[in-house]
Scaffold this active site. Sequence first.
Site, PDB file in Angstrom:
ATOM      1  N   VAL A 101       0.859  -1.186   0.000  1.00 49.78           N
ATOM      2  CA  VAL A 101       0.000   0.000   0.000  1.00 49.78           C
ATOM      3  C   VAL A 101       0.897   1.238   0.000  1.00 49.78           C
ATOM      4  CG1 VAL A 101      -1.753   1.263   1.336  1.00 49.78           C
ATOM      5  CG2 VAL A 101      -1.848  -1.239   1.203  1.00 49.78           C
ATOM      6  N   ASP A 189       5.531 -10.129   4.852  1.00 54.50           N
ATOM      7  CA  ASP A 189       5.812  -8.701   4.653  1.00 54.50           C
ATOM      8  C   ASP A 189       6.398  -8.488   3.262  1.00 54.50           C
ATOM      9  OD1 ASP A 189       4.993  -7.813   7.114  1.00 54.50           O
ATOM     10  OD2 ASP A 189       6.948  -7.033   7.736  1.00 54.50           O
ATOM     11  N   GLY A 213      15.421 -10.237  15.882  1.00 47.67           N
ATOM     12  CA  GLY A 213      15.956  -9.217  16.780  1.00 47.67           C
ATOM     13  C   GLY A 213      16.001  -9.624  18.249  1.00 47.67           C
ATOM     14  N   GLU A 281       1.231  -7.585  15.351  1.00 49.90           N
ATOM     15  CA  GLU A 281       2.335  -8.449  15.805  1.00 49.90           C
ATOM     16  C   GLU A 281       2.174  -8.760  17.303  1.00 49.90           C
ATOM     17  OE1 GLU A 281       6.688  -8.272  14.397  1.00 49.90           O
ATOM     18  OE2 GLU A 281       6.717  -7.151  16.282  1.00 49.90           O
TER      19      GLU A 281
HETATM   20  C1  UD2 Z   1       7.130  -5.133  11.917  1.00 52.72           C
HETATM   21  C2  UD2 Z   1       6.677  -6.452  11.337  1.00 52.72           C
HETATM   22  C3  UD2 Z   1       5.385  -6.246  10.586  1.00 52.72           C
HETATM   23  C4  UD2 Z   1       4.320  -5.666  11.486  1.00 52.72           C
HETATM   24  C5  UD2 Z   1       4.844  -4.394  12.148  1.00 52.72           C
HETATM   25  C6  UD2 Z   1       3.953  -3.922  13.261  1.00 52.72           C
HETATM   26  C7  UD2 Z   1       8.465  -7.992  10.779  1.00 52.72           C
HETATM   27  C8  UD2 Z   1       9.639  -8.235   9.893  1.00 52.72           C
HETATM   28  N1  UD2 Z   1       7.729  -6.923  10.466  1.00 52.72           N
HETATM   29  O1  UD2 Z   1       7.529  -4.412  10.738  1.00 52.72           O
HETATM   30  O2  UD2 Z   1       4.919  -7.458  10.037  1.00 52.72           O
HETATM   31  O3  UD2 Z   1       3.924  -6.624  12.436  1.00 52.72           O
HETATM   32  O4  UD2 Z   1       6.122  -4.576  12.750  1.00 52.72           O
HETATM   33  O5  UD2 Z   1       2.834  -3.287  12.762  1.00 52.72           O
HETATM   34  O6  UD2 Z   1       8.186  -8.761  11.642  1.00 52.72           O
HETATM   35  N2  UD2 Z   1       2.668  -1.733   4.641  1.00 52.72           N
HETATM   36  C9  UD2 Z   1       2.316  -1.140   3.431  1.00 52.72           C
HETATM   37  N3  UD2 Z   1       2.349   0.219   3.328  1.00 52.72           N
HETATM   38  C10 UD2 Z   1       2.720   1.024   4.350  1.00 52.72           C
HETATM   39  C11 UD2 Z   1       3.083   0.421   5.568  1.00 52.72           C
HETATM   40  C12 UD2 Z   1       3.053  -0.972   5.687  1.00 52.72           C
HETATM   41  O7  UD2 Z   1       1.975  -1.819   2.465  1.00 52.72           O
HETATM   42  O8  UD2 Z   1       2.743   2.266   4.170  1.00 52.72           O
HETATM   43  C13 UD2 Z   1       2.583  -3.196   4.775  1.00 52.72           C
HETATM   44  C14 UD2 Z   1       3.729  -3.910   4.047  1.00 52.72           C
HETATM   45  O9  UD2 Z   1       3.292  -5.150   3.595  1.00 52.72           O
HETATM   46  C15 UD2 Z   1       4.750  -4.086   5.147  1.00 52.72           C
HETATM   47  C16 UD2 Z   1       3.845  -4.367   6.344  1.00 52.72           C
HETATM   48  O10 UD2 Z   1       2.672  -3.572   6.138  1.00 52.72           O
HETATM   49  O11 UD2 Z   1       5.638  -5.141   4.832  1.00 52.72           O
HETATM   50  C17 UD2 Z   1       4.450  -4.060   7.704  1.00 52.72           C
HETATM   51  O12 UD2 Z   1       4.868  -2.710   7.772  1.00 52.72           O
HETATM   52  P1  UD2 Z   1       6.380  -2.327   8.054  1.00 52.72           P
HETATM   53  O13 UD2 Z   1       7.248  -3.277   7.318  1.00 52.72           O
HETATM   54  O14 UD2 Z   1       6.566  -0.898   7.791  1.00 52.72           O
HETATM   55  O15 UD2 Z   1       6.452  -2.608   9.586  1.00 52.72           O
HETATM   56  P2  UD2 Z   1       7.765  -2.918  10.472  1.00 52.72           P
HETATM   57  O16 UD2 Z   1       9.000  -2.799   9.652  1.00 52.72           O
HETATM   58  O17 UD2 Z   1       7.687  -2.119  11.717  1.00 52.72           O
END
Ligand code: UD2
Length: 332
Positions: A101, A189, A213, A281
């Site tokens: 997204v 993800d 982590g 999560e």
């Molecule tokens: C962690 C988790 C993620 C989620 C999040 C808490 C891992 C490796 N990642 O990642 O699964 O649980 O913490 O909410 O465990 N996305 C979009 N557009 C956006 C934002 C997010 O498409 O603008 C989707 C995309 O598929 C992404 C996922 O949501 O891979 C998770 O978002 P993130 O990767 O930014 O979250 P992160 O790195 O904090």
Amino acid sequence: MNLFNGKILAVTLMTLLTLGIFYSYILRHYRFVVAFKHKDKTSADSLKYNQPHLTENSRTDVMTVTPWLAPVVWEGTFNQDVLDSIYKPKNISIAATVFAVGKYTMFLKNFLESAEQHFFVGFRVHMHVFTDQPNEVPKVKMAAGRQVMVHKVPSLNRWQEISARRMKQIQDLIEEKLRGNTDYIFCLDVDSKFHGRWGTESLGRLVTVVHPGYYRDDRSRFPYERRPQSRAYVAPGEGDFYYCGGAYGGLLQEVHQLTKTCNLNFEADAKDGIEAAWQEESHLNRYMWINKPSKVLSPEYLWQDFKPKNPEIRLLRFSGVIKNYADIRPNV
Ligand code: UD2
């Protein structure tokens, strides 16, 4: 005369006995030949592989079974040929979900192309891409029996919502499209790339990945939701591992139960004005504490590119790419 008759009788009986033994031998041999001829060449019994020994363990540097007897999957703990030969004849179908997204569409190309190289190669796979911009989904050449399916979803202006709402959309996908035609589902993800095999060794009823982590940490350091008023709460002194929100899966009905429960809890929390520390999560971690996973995937199955590889990671299979959150998220 009597003596003569007795001899004839004895010879006849001996002949019949010999014929009987010979017949049963032929019959057994014939059955064996028939069974052999009909044997499925892909089945495990036709494979030649090293004998497993109960008094030997291929990995002694890591935990390979949890206290509730779920396998922990690491490179070196399984024979991929044996596993493939078990699942191949079953003609299983695997779905994977991935959300892209807003600016996260930029990750799709690498994700999909690397999945073609490493994710359940040789199996029936449907990649379900959820995006607010279907035109941005790259055309990736897929092998026979594999397909990308695009679903349009609304764009949201908080990354927390985008991430957390995935659970509801996965629940709906299972209810509306996958029931009856899919065996297993994995929810991944998008900001990640496959680097090594991810295949049948990961199949199980309820499957989760230990977060790269925190796997060497004491559980007091796990970032569980610590406010008792949240339905994602995990009390101090509780919890097995800290699991990733970025990769989980299992049998369709199990993942349905998981996503439905986590979503209900997330919604109920929202009504109470609370959002768990790490959104879905956190809810996933609470769920896995109560409903123990039947298979635990080691951090080989979701590493982070910015982290140097630890010695116990012998094969890196899937890893989160380095990203600048401020550039790509709709909010900070
Ligand atoms: C962690 C988790 C993620 C989620 C999040 C808490 C891992 C490796 N990642 O990642 O699964 O649980 O913490 O909410 O465990 N996305 C979009 N557009 C956006 C934002 C997010 O498409 O603008 C989707 C995309 O598929 C992404 C996922 O949501 O891979 C998770 O978002 P993130 O990767 O930014 O979250 P992160 O790195 O904090």
